[in-house]
Design an enzyme around this catalytic site. Sequence first.
Site, PDB file in Angstrom:
ATOM      1  CB  CYS A   1      -0.870  -0.028   1.339  1.00 58.31           C
ATOM      2  SG  CYS A   1      -0.099   0.087   2.645  1.00 58.31           S
ATOM      3  NE  ARG A   2      -0.019   7.260   1.953  1.00 55.80           N
ATOM      4  CZ  ARG A   2       0.601   7.738   3.109  1.00 55.80           C
ATOM      5  NH1 ARG A   2       1.895   8.084   3.263  1.00 55.80           N
ATOM      6  NH2 ARG A   2      -0.223   7.540   4.290  1.00 55.80           N
TER       7      ARG A   2
END
Length: 171
Positions: free
Chosen positions: A60-61
């Site tokens: 994810c980020r």
Amino acid sequence: MTIQTLSPADAKRLIEGGAKLIDIRAADEHARERIPGAINVPLERIDTVDPGNNAIVFHCRSGMRTQANADRLAAASDAPCFILEGGIDAWRKAGLDVHIDSGQPLEIMRQVQLTAGGLVLIGVLLGFLVAPGFFGLSAFVGAGLMFAGATGWCGMATLLQRMPWNRRKAA
């Protein structure tokens, strides 16, 4: 099944060896910035992952979404699963290649944060400088954010998604 975390360098080696890199972020986030070769499968559709016989590296980020959903990610496939420690942020900090498409609009949640923050600030300034009734604007935005947090539905995000600059198709 326990899911292990990998450093960006270890994840890169595993991917070069045939592992699939799965980006669990929303399509608008993936369209704006992504690791080349990553397949976008948003978390709400993670049950559709079919890696074949390949290991999977989820990202994810920042790594927080993948860590928070580690059990769900591990259950999504019978293949060996790993999490990219620190997400795409750590990948970028390690000097590894990231594709950025600045022609894509900002992610919807960043747009919500900017809009909500701006409206609250304007409401407070107008409340002090013009008339106290403008404090109601800040209260309205705050109530909307509380409602969004409680229900998972954000009216501001829905409205922003319909704006002309967000009508581009995700890459």
